[in-house]
Design an enzyme around this catalytic site. Structure first.
Site, short mmCIF file in Angstrom:
data_model
loop_
_atom_site.label_atom_id
_atom_site.label_comp_id
_atom_site.label_asym_id
_atom_site.label_seq_id
_atom_site.Cartn_x
_atom_site.Cartn_y
_atom_site.Cartn_z
N HIS A 178 0.83 -1.22 0.00
CA HIS A 178 0.00 0.00 0.00
C HIS A 178 0.87 1.27 0.00
O HIS A 178 0.52 2.27 0.63
CB HIS A 178 -0.94 0.04 1.21
CG HIS A 178 -1.95 -1.07 1.23
ND1 HIS A 178 -3.22 -0.92 0.73
CD2 HIS A 178 -1.88 -2.34 1.70
CE1 HIS A 178 -3.89 -2.06 0.90
NE2 HIS A 178 -3.09 -2.93 1.48
N ASN A 251 -10.33 -2.75 2.62
CA ASN A 251 -10.03 -2.77 1.19
C ASN A 251 -11.31 -2.49 0.40
O ASN A 251 -12.41 -2.48 0.98
CB ASN A 251 -9.48 -4.14 0.78
CG ASN A 251 -7.99 -4.28 1.07
OD1 ASN A 251 -7.30 -3.30 1.35
ND2 ASN A 251 -7.50 -5.49 1.00
N PHE A 264 1.10 -14.20 4.76
CA PHE A 264 1.12 -12.85 4.18
C PHE A 264 2.47 -12.51 3.55
O PHE A 264 2.53 -12.05 2.40
CB PHE A 264 0.70 -11.81 5.22
CG PHE A 264 0.45 -10.45 4.62
CD1 PHE A 264 -0.59 -10.25 3.72
CD2 PHE A 264 1.24 -9.36 4.96
CE1 PHE A 264 -0.83 -9.00 3.16
CE2 PHE A 264 1.00 -8.11 4.41
CZ PHE A 264 -0.02 -7.93 3.51
FE1 HDE Z 1 -2.45 -4.74 5.52
N1 HDE Z 1 -0.65 -3.95 5.99
N2 HDE Z 1 -1.83 -6.55 6.12
N3 HDE Z 1 -4.21 -5.61 4.91
N4 HDE Z 1 -3.11 -2.98 4.88
C1 HDE Z 1 -0.30 -2.67 5.80
O1 HDE Z 1 0.84 -1.35 7.37
C2 HDE Z 1 -0.74 -6.78 6.87
C3 HDE Z 1 -4.55 -6.92 5.01
C4 HDE Z 1 -4.37 -2.67 4.45
O2 HDE Z 1 -3.21 3.57 4.00
C5 HDE Z 1 1.04 -2.36 6.42
O3 HDE Z 1 1.16 0.86 7.64
C6 HDE Z 1 -0.68 -8.16 7.27
C7 HDE Z 1 -5.96 -7.10 4.77
C8 HDE Z 1 -4.43 -1.28 4.07
O4 HDE Z 1 -1.56 3.39 5.41
C9 HDE Z 1 1.44 -3.67 7.09
C10 HDE Z 1 -1.78 -8.76 6.71
C11 HDE Z 1 -6.44 -5.84 4.51
C12 HDE Z 1 -3.16 -0.77 4.31
C13 HDE Z 1 0.27 -4.56 6.74
C14 HDE Z 1 -2.49 -7.74 6.00
C15 HDE Z 1 -5.33 -4.93 4.60
C16 HDE Z 1 -2.36 -1.86 4.81
C17 HDE Z 1 2.04 -1.75 5.48
C18 HDE Z 1 -2.20 -10.21 6.78
C19 HDE Z 1 -7.87 -5.45 4.16
C20 HDE Z 1 -2.68 0.64 4.04
C21 HDE Z 1 2.16 -0.31 5.86
C22 HDE Z 1 -2.24 -10.76 8.07
C23 HDE Z 1 -8.83 -5.72 5.19
C24 HDE Z 1 -2.98 1.55 5.17
C25 HDE Z 1 1.35 -0.16 7.04
C26 HDE Z 1 -2.55 2.95 4.84
C27 HDE Z 1 -1.02 -1.72 5.19
C28 HDE Z 1 0.21 -5.83 7.19
C29 HDE Z 1 -3.65 -8.02 5.25
C30 HDE Z 1 -5.51 -3.53 4.36
C31 HDE Z 1 2.78 -4.24 6.68
C32 HDE Z 1 0.41 -8.79 8.12
C33 HDE Z 1 -6.73 -8.42 4.83
C34 HDE Z 1 -5.64 -0.54 3.55
O5 HDE Z 1 1.53 -3.53 8.48
#
Ligand code: HDE
Length: 811
Positions: A178, A251, A264
């Site tokens: 993202h 999302n 992930f």
């Molecule tokens: Fe994320 N995800 N994600 N994700 N995600 C990040 O956090 C992570 C997942 C989502 O505008 C990171 O600040 C793991 C699902 C958005 O700043 C990180 C897993 C969904 C954003 C991270 C998921 C998301 C992130 C990277 C699986 C939808 C952007 C930078 C267990 C429900 C937020 C940060 C923004 C961002 C980890 C899966 C949505 C690395 C470990 C499912 C919208 O922490």
């Protein structure tokens, strides 16, 4: 208020016999054995005496017994606090009242100004002179300091060095996923109290508003990548509630690729640019992604969504948003229900078509960023309705799928979506870096009334987001960065760390304490956050285990549900997207494996994709992990089609081109532009060049854009001109013909006055649809245009005219 030591009587050098020496009260190492008598004229003595009284008021830790047992665990009591007799015992220093322009006075009681509104840190340099970061006025910002005009630059030049050093460190690590995104401020407004389900602050009263900051993003590409990639979009909302920040980090697609956080990093490694040559950028169409997902059949449902037009939205304002996981609502009585969150755009769900997305990414990689910015600047505020699906633990037990499985939706036909409020984005950030780049979302940011389910994907996220911010934002104090600070008061005993902003008054940074009267004290169950005790019945096999529940093994039922619920044109786009993505693979075995997987979703889809890839024979279907999946409750869900949400904004914020060239009927064109602007659209006059265009009647009009700098695919619709000279000029201009052709190919609406039909003919555009009927997107324009403009606006509001589509395109 503590009395200023300035006005205090000076400490006596020699102690009076029989009395504790007031001077001893000033010692910081140890105090008098008996404790001071508390000379009211001596603040130090008074402070010691008052601290002693506070401490004596708490002869033991009164809350210790409450730390034990289940009942106390689910309903913790508030901590005990004792009001100090004055502000003296809480002071770090007796000298705190010696105010200056820098120190200010004594901290306001109970305050923490790091959470005050953002205007406390907004900087406006109007009328100000240039300074260094130390506030030193800079006399010359053009030259470094040299020894003589041609001499060497001196190390002493602290102004140059400060400027370069700061510049050298301007970048911070981009988000691992993202990375590319855009954000805006706004508010959430609650329709009706939801208190029967939740005590969460935003849902307490009808009409209550809560400030929000929202960031939309793509997942795969790097920070500077294009906006219109085929990808999932992040939809992250930070609610600044009066009980703390709640981040709903969702999302634009309601399911995910994987079921467990353990996978992930594998997923992200597979989809990101391949590690040897760092290609492709912002694209999933490469071997490693499809290798991984074709070996992980639980991703199939998500793949259907990602290959649909959902993954190429027209605008952030025309996407749905989803919390994805099941969360919990918790009410005042501690009762909890499960909840899924849905954002539904007031502008309707609208997408691009693939050919258009590819071209836009070249002409305007900032397409979505610009669109969001311009909607807000023009007052066409993007708006969404928040809906919730509420269901109980017992309902969940009955479903044919597991509600802890993030690869499954709950069909709206099974649990309806109840509208609970609306969100409006009405303010662009002042500074992209300070706000949009530094905003730190985190699924662990919940408030009383919201709690987690046991979704194993969510569990990993609760850990991951804080962890990532620590390296991205440089330490554990990222909550103090202004955009991240809550509006709710913040008081705790966390101290120090990189970039600490708060200056804590007093010497107590632990709890329990008596020296600060027990403050800050634990809030207790009534006001504080309490986790819902998971009420999952213990079964024999309960115990430490690395495995999934049986229902997680149904990988295809909902993929089929999604595909079957799409309209024929949406199905055709899904097939075309699979064809495109798989055509980019260099390993045929991966391509075949994916087609084998699609046979478990839909035989016609698999056949269509195979034919598009020149595969003469279909591979055997992939083996299924679950031989007999449970019978689904819903086999067709019309709500899953993008066409189910046309929206209620008409042509508001639509980008409409009015083509012009020398000899144009300028009066008509300006009237059309004004009428479209009145309806909230964004009309732009596009000519062979920007600037002056000669009108047929001798006047001049100004073109906003040129055929070269804003090609046709950037617009939602086009008005063709009247005026023989203009039409003749455009009919021999290849860029104009391409403009019209792309508008047509992408299903857009064209307003075509009789004279301008020649442009269509020159571009090879047929007047009729493939089946011979009239094309609803080709609106004939009459003389002065009012009726035609009305018909045009109605056709534009339909967004697109897919009836025109053929594969491959006729034009
Ligand atoms: Fe994320 N995800 N994600 N994700 N995600 C990040 O956090 C992570 C997942 C989502 O505008 C990171 O600040 C793991 C699902 C958005 O700043 C990180 C897993 C969904 C954003 C991270 C998921 C998301 C992130 C990277 C699986 C939808 C952007 C930078 C267990 C429900 C937020 C940060 C923004 C961002 C980890 C899966 C949505 C690395 C470990 C499912 C919208 O922490």
């Amino acid at each position: 208020m503590a009395k200023s030591p300035k006005s205090a009587a000076p400490a006596r050098a020699t102690p009076a016999r029989g009395r504790t020496a007031p001077a001893a009260a000033h010692h910081t190492d140890s105090g008098p054995a008996q404790g001071p008598a508390g000379d009211p004229a001596d603040p130090a003595a008074r402070q010691k005496a008052e601290v002693q009284a506070l401490a004596a008021g708490m002869p033991s830790n009164p809350t210790k017994p409450d730390e034990h047992g289940f009942v106390n665990g689910v309903a913790p009591k508030p901590g005990v606090s004792i009001a100090p007799p004055s502000r003296l015992p809480g002071a770090s220093t007796l000298s705190e009242a010696n105010a200056s322009e820098k120190t200010g006075g004594v901290a306001p009681e109970g305050g923490n100004p790091t959470v005050a509104p953002l205007d406390r840190v907004r900087v406006d340099s109007t009328g100000q002179r240039l300074t260094t970061n130390q506030g030193v006025p800079i006399a010359d910002n053009q030259n470094s300091l040299k020894y003589g005009l041609r001499g060497p630059v001196l190390l002493e030049d602290f102004i140059l060095r400060e400027k370069l050093t700061h510049f050298d460190h301007e970048r911070i690590p981009e988000r691992i996923v993202h990375a590319r995104g855009s954000g805006a401020h706004g508010f959430f407004e609650c329709y009706e109290p939801l208190t029967q389900y939740t005590k969460a602050a935003p849902f307490r009263e009808a009409g209550k508003t809560t400030p929000v900051f929202v960031r939309f993003s793509t997942v795969q590409g790097e920070r500077g990548s294009k906006d219109t990639a085929r990808d999932v979009r992040g939809f992250a909302v930070k609610f600044y509630t009066d009980e703390g920040n709640w981040d709903l980090v969702g999302n634009n697609i309601p399911v995910f690729f994987i079921q467990d956080a353990m996978k992930f990093p594998d997923l992200v490694h597979a989809v990101k640019p391949e590690p040897h040559h760092a290609m492709p950028q912002a694209a999933s169409a490469h071997d490693t992604f499809w290798d991984f997902v074709s070996l992980m059949p639980e991703s199939t449902h998500m793949l259907m969504w990602v290959m649909s037009d959902r993954a190429i939205p027209r605008s952030y304002a025309t996407m749905q948003g989803f919390g994805v996981h099941s969360y919990r609502f918790v009410n005042e009585d501690g009762d909890s229900v499960f909840v899924k969150f849905h954002w539904s755009p007031k502008a309707g769900t609208h997408s691009l078509v693939w050919d258009e997305a590819v071209k836009i990414s070249g002409a305007d990689p900032d397409y979505h960023r610009r669109d969001l910015w311009e909607r807000i600047e023009s007052g066409n505020y993007p708006e969404w309705e928040l809906g919730v699906q509420v269901f109980t633990e017992e309902d969940a037990e009955r479903f044919s799928f597991d509600i802890l499985d993030a690869t499954k939706i709950i069909p709206e036909e099974l649990v309806p979506v109840q509208p609970v409020g609306r969100m409006v984005l009405n303010r662009n950030p002042d500074n992209f870096f300070a706000e949009t780049e530094q905003v730190a979302f985190c699924t662990a940011h919940v408030v009383p009334g919201i709690d987690f389910s046991n979704d194993p994907l969510l569990a990993g996220r609760i850990h991951s987001y804080v962890d990532t911010q620590i390296s991205r934002l440089g330490g554990p104090n990222f909550h103090e960065i202004p955009i991240n600070a809550p509006i709710a008061p913040v008081h705790n005993n966390q101290r120090d760390g990189m970039h600490r902003q708060a200056i804590h008054r007093g010497r107590v940074s632990y709890e329990p304490n008596s020296l600060a009267g027990g403050c800050p004290f634990q809030a207790g169950a009534v006001q504080g956050f309490v986790s819902v005790p998971a009420r999952i019945a213990a079964k024999e096999e309960q115990g430490k285990v690395r495995a999934k529940p049986e229902k997680f093994a149904d990988h295809y039922t909902q993929a089929t549900l999604f595909y079957e619920s799409q309209t024929p044109v949406e199905q055709a786009h899904i097939a075309a997207a699979f064809r495109f993505e798989l055509s980019k693979l260099t390993v045929p075995a991966v391509r075949e494996r994916m087609v084998a997987s699609l046979r478990n979703v839909s035989e016609p889809l698999a056949r269509q994709v195979a034919a598009g890839l020149g595969m003469r024979e279909l591979p055997e279907p992939l083996p299924r992990a679950l031989a007999k999946p449970a019978k689904p409750e819903v086999r067709n869900s019309p709500a899953l089609s993008l066409l189910a949400r046309p929206g209620e904004m008409g042509i508001r914020a639509r980008m409409i081109a009015l083509l012009a060239a020398d000899g144009v009927d300028g009066a008509l064109l300006q009237a059309q532009a004004a009428a479209l602007a009145d309806q909230g659209a964004a009309p732009r006059i596009v000519g062979p060049h920007v600037g002056g265009i000669a009108e047929a009647d001798g006047g001049m009009l100004q073109a906003d854009a040129s055929l070269e700098n804003e090609p046709g695919f950037l617009f939602d619709a086009v008005v063709l001109p009247q005026g023989q000279g203009a039409i003749a000029a455009l009919a021999t201009n290849g860029l104009a013909l391409e403009f019209v052709k792309e508008q047509y190919r992408h299903g857009k609406t064209l307003l075509v006055p009789a004279d301008a039909r020649v442009l269509l003919e020159q571009a090879g555009i047929p007047w009729e649809l493939p089946d011979g009927s009239a094309d609803p997107g080709l609106v004939p324009g009459d003389g002065n245009g009012e009726t035609a403009l009305k018909a045009f606006a109605q056709a534009v509001a339909r967004h697109r005219h897919p009836e025109r589509e053929t594969d491959p395109p006729r034009v």
